[in-house]
Write a protein that holds these residues in place. Sequence first.
Motif, PDB file in Angstrom:
ATOM      1  N   LEU A 198     -26.889  -4.848  10.211  1.00 26.32           N
ATOM      2  CA  LEU A 198     -26.101  -3.952   9.545  1.00 26.32           C
ATOM      3  C   LEU A 198     -26.619  -2.718   8.903  1.00 26.32           C
ATOM      4  O   LEU A 198     -26.138  -1.834   9.390  1.00 26.32           O
ATOM      5  CB  LEU A 198     -25.144  -4.737   8.713  1.00 26.32           C
ATOM      6  CG  LEU A 198     -24.062  -5.831   9.078  1.00 26.32           C
ATOM      7  CD1 LEU A 198     -23.299  -6.509   7.826  1.00 26.32           C
ATOM      8  CD2 LEU A 198     -23.084  -5.096   9.977  1.00 26.32           C
ATOM      9  N   PHE A 199     -27.825  -2.968   8.126  1.00 28.10           N
ATOM     10  CA  PHE A 199     -28.408  -1.982   7.572  1.00 28.10           C
ATOM     11  C   PHE A 199     -29.221  -0.857   8.440  1.00 28.10           C
ATOM     12  O   PHE A 199     -28.872   0.361   8.386  1.00 28.10           O
ATOM     13  CB  PHE A 199     -29.591  -2.465   6.569  1.00 28.10           C
ATOM     14  CG  PHE A 199     -30.421  -1.322   5.976  1.00 28.10           C
ATOM     15  CD1 PHE A 199     -29.891  -0.700   4.910  1.00 28.10           C
ATOM     16  CD2 PHE A 199     -31.701  -1.204   6.258  1.00 28.10           C
ATOM     17  CE1 PHE A 199     -30.591   0.430   4.536  1.00 28.10           C
ATOM     18  CE2 PHE A 199     -32.399  -0.127   5.891  1.00 28.10           C
ATOM     19  CZ  PHE A 199     -32.051   0.605   4.815  1.00 28.10           C
ATOM     20  N   TRP A 200     -29.709  -1.432   9.455  1.00 29.15           N
ATOM     21  CA  TRP A 200     -30.373  -0.552  10.565  1.00 29.15           C
ATOM     22  C   TRP A 200     -29.088   0.107  11.347  1.00 29.15           C
ATOM     23  O   TRP A 200     -29.535   1.408  11.921  1.00 29.15           O
ATOM     24  CB  TRP A 200     -31.538  -1.405  11.271  1.00 29.15           C
ATOM     25  CG  TRP A 200     -32.739  -1.760  10.502  1.00 29.15           C
ATOM     26  CD1 TRP A 200     -33.194  -2.863   9.943  1.00 29.15           C
ATOM     27  CD2 TRP A 200     -33.596  -0.777  10.172  1.00 29.15           C
ATOM     28  NE1 TRP A 200     -34.196  -2.968   9.276  1.00 29.15           N
ATOM     29  CE2 TRP A 200     -34.707  -1.576   9.096  1.00 29.15           C
ATOM     30  CE3 TRP A 200     -33.584   0.651  10.136  1.00 29.15           C
ATOM     31  CZ2 TRP A 200     -35.790  -0.825   8.450  1.00 29.15           C
ATOM     32  CZ3 TRP A 200     -34.832   1.260   9.502  1.00 29.15           C
ATOM     33  CH2 TRP A 200     -35.841   0.446   8.780  1.00 29.15           C
ATOM     34  N   SER A 201     -28.346  -0.488  11.627  1.00 28.39           N
ATOM     35  CA  SER A 201     -27.272  -0.071  12.626  1.00 28.39           C
ATOM     36  C   SER A 201     -26.497   1.105  11.658  1.00 28.39           C
ATOM     37  O   SER A 201     -26.361   2.057  12.128  1.00 28.39           O
ATOM     38  CB  SER A 201     -26.228  -0.924  12.807  1.00 28.39           C
ATOM     39  OG  SER A 201     -26.544  -1.911  13.539  1.00 28.39           O
ATOM     40  N   ALA A 202     -26.544   1.053  10.186  1.00 27.70           N
ATOM     41  CA  ALA A 202     -26.048   2.061   9.502  1.00 27.70           C
ATOM     42  C   ALA A 202     -26.794   3.245   9.384  1.00 27.70           C
ATOM     43  O   ALA A 202     -26.423   4.222   8.940  1.00 27.70           O
ATOM     44  CB  ALA A 202     -25.417   1.454   7.931  1.00 27.70           C
ATOM     45  N   THR A 203     -28.000   3.034   9.315  1.00 23.66           N
ATOM     46  CA  THR A 203     -29.131   4.134   8.962  1.00 23.66           C
ATOM     47  C   THR A 203     -29.797   4.858  10.203  1.00 23.66           C
ATOM     48  O   THR A 203     -30.198   5.938  10.262  1.00 23.66           O
ATOM     49  CB  THR A 203     -30.262   3.743   8.193  1.00 23.66           C
ATOM     50  OG1 THR A 203     -30.833   2.561   8.526  1.00 23.66           O
ATOM     51  CG2 THR A 203     -29.613   3.248   6.829  1.00 23.66           C
ATOM     52  N   ILE A 204     -29.936   4.084  11.475  1.00 29.67           N
ATOM     53  CA  ILE A 204     -30.496   4.603  12.630  1.00 29.67           C
ATOM     54  C   ILE A 204     -29.593   4.419  13.820  1.00 29.67           C
ATOM     55  O   ILE A 204     -29.944   4.873  14.894  1.00 29.67           O
ATOM     56  CB  ILE A 204     -32.009   3.881  12.928  1.00 29.67           C
ATOM     57  CG1 ILE A 204     -31.894   2.531  13.051  1.00 29.67           C
ATOM     58  CG2 ILE A 204     -32.816   4.201  11.546  1.00 29.67           C
ATOM     59  CD1 ILE A 204     -33.126   2.023  13.583  1.00 29.67           C
ATOM     60  N   GLY A 205     -28.656   3.660  13.733  1.00 27.48           N
ATOM     61  CA  GLY A 205     -27.576   3.698  14.707  1.00 27.48           C
ATOM     62  C   GLY A 205     -27.008   4.990  15.343  1.00 27.48           C
ATOM     63  O   GLY A 205     -27.325   5.972  14.536  1.00 27.48           O
ATOM     64  N   ALA A 206     -26.318   4.878  16.555  1.00 24.26           N
ATOM     65  CA  ALA A 206     -25.970   6.156  17.039  1.00 24.26           C
ATOM     66  C   ALA A 206     -25.006   6.898  16.095  1.00 24.26           C
ATOM     67  O   ALA A 206     -24.652   8.164  16.046  1.00 24.26           O
ATOM     68  CB  ALA A 206     -25.395   5.778  18.337  1.00 24.26           C
ATOM     69  N   ARG A 207     -23.879   6.204  15.231  1.00 25.88           N
ATOM     70  CA  ARG A 207     -23.089   6.706  14.606  1.00 25.88           C
ATOM     71  C   ARG A 207     -23.600   7.595  13.220  1.00 25.88           C
ATOM     72  O   ARG A 207     -23.051   8.595  13.148  1.00 25.88           O
ATOM     73  CB  ARG A 207     -21.916   5.744  14.367  1.00 25.88           C
ATOM     74  CG  ARG A 207     -20.787   6.257  13.521  1.00 25.88           C
ATOM     75  CD  ARG A 207     -19.765   5.311  13.217  1.00 25.88           C
ATOM     76  NE  ARG A 207     -20.101   4.704  11.799  1.00 25.88           N
ATOM     77  CZ  ARG A 207     -19.643   3.763  11.086  1.00 25.88           C
ATOM     78  NH1 ARG A 207     -18.501   3.269  11.731  1.00 25.88           N
ATOM     79  NH2 ARG A 207     -19.933   3.299  10.068  1.00 25.88           N
ATOM     80  N   SER A 208     -24.489   6.901  12.975  1.00 22.62           N
ATOM     81  CA  SER A 208     -25.069   7.786  11.582  1.00 22.62           C
ATOM     82  C   SER A 208     -26.053   9.113  11.981  1.00 22.62           C
ATOM     83  O   SER A 208     -26.387   9.652  11.047  1.00 22.62           O
ATOM     84  CB  SER A 208     -26.091   6.699  10.929  1.00 22.62           C
ATOM     85  OG  SER A 208     -27.213   6.368  11.669  1.00 22.62           O
ATOM     86  N   GLN A 209     -26.480   9.044  13.182  1.00 17.80           N
ATOM     87  CA  GLN A 209     -27.203  10.056  13.602  1.00 17.80           C
ATOM     88  C   GLN A 209     -26.354  11.263  14.324  1.00 17.80           C
ATOM     89  O   GLN A 209     -27.022  12.134  14.655  1.00 17.80           O
ATOM     90  CB  GLN A 209     -28.243   9.825  14.687  1.00 17.80           C
ATOM     91  CG  GLN A 209     -29.260   8.550  14.027  1.00 17.80           C
ATOM     92  CD  GLN A 209     -30.025   9.009  12.737  1.00 17.80           C
ATOM     93  OE1 GLN A 209     -30.512   9.895  12.765  1.00 17.80           O
ATOM     94  NE2 GLN A 209     -29.812   8.280  11.902  1.00 17.80           N
TER      95      GLN A 209
END
Length: 302
Positions: A198-209
Motif C-alpha cells: 500500500l505504501f509503495w503504491s501510494a508513493t511510487i505508483g502511477a496515480r501518485s506520479q
Amino acid sequence: MRALGRLCIAAMLVALPVPALAHEGHALSAPPGWTWDPWITAPLALSALLFAVGMIRLNARARQAGFGKRALLFGLGWAVLAAALVSPLHEAGERSFAAHMFEHELIMLAAAPFLVLSEPLVVMLWAWPAAARQAIGAAVRARGVAVAWRRLTEPVTATLLQAAALWLWHAPALFDLALGNEGWHAAQHLSFLLSALLFWSATIGARSQRTSGGRGLAALCLFATSLVSGALGALMALSVSPWYVGYTRLGMAPFGLTPAEDQQLAGLIMWIPGGLVHALAALVIVAGLLRQQPPKVVANAV
C-alpha cells in the motif's frame, strides 16, 4: 571495539546457514533449512502462474515493449519475496533477530516496490477467462471497493498504516507473540507485506506520479518514513539490553553475538539501509520534479 567488530562480521554473514540454538535453548545440529510451508509456497506459486499466463495472453494480444519491463520487475520482486520467505534466511530468523530483521527489510524495501512497479494485478486479471475478467472488473469498479482502495492508497494514510504496522509489531509483547506462534508470525509478515505494498503504491505508483502535487506529497511521505523507521532502528541499535524474551532465551546468538548485540545489529539494519532506501526514493522523485520546472527568465537591469 571488539563488539563492533563482531557486529560488522555478523552483518555480512547473518544469512548464511550455520548451527544455532533453538527457542527453547536446545542446540540444533543442523543449519537453517528451506521452508516449504504450503501456506507460503502455494500463494507464491499461484501468483507466479497468474502473472505468467496473463503476460502471455497480453503479449499475444498486443505486443508492447513495456511488457518485458513489467515481467522483469515482477520477477525481481517475486524472487526477493520467495528468498525472504522460503530460503534458509526465514528459519535463521527464528534464531537471530538480525536475520529476522533482514528478512523483513527484504520484504518491505525490495520485494514490495518491485512488485508495485510491475503493476501485477492488471496482468494477472488477463489470466482469467473473459467472463471471470468481467466479473472481477465489475467488483473492483464497485463504488465501495474503489473508494476504499483510493483511501488506502492515499500517501498519508498508507504512510501511517505502514508506520503503525512497523512500530506495533516491534513492541515486545506482539513480537514475542509472533516469535512463539506460527499463526501470529504469518500475520506479522502478511501485515508487513500488505502495508508495504500500500505504501509503495501510494508513493511510487502511477496515480501518485500524475501531478506535481502528488509527487511532492509522495516524496514528503518517503522522507517521513525514513525518519520513522530510522528512529525505531536507532532505539534498537543503541539499547544495551535485549527487548524480546524469545531471543533472550537463546543465550548466545549466532557468530558469538549476545542477544543484546544481535538486537543492535538488527537495529542497524533497520536504521541505515531502511532509512537510505526511503530517502533515496524521495530524492529521485524530487530530482524529477526539479527537472520539470520551467527555466526562470531573469530580466537584465538597464
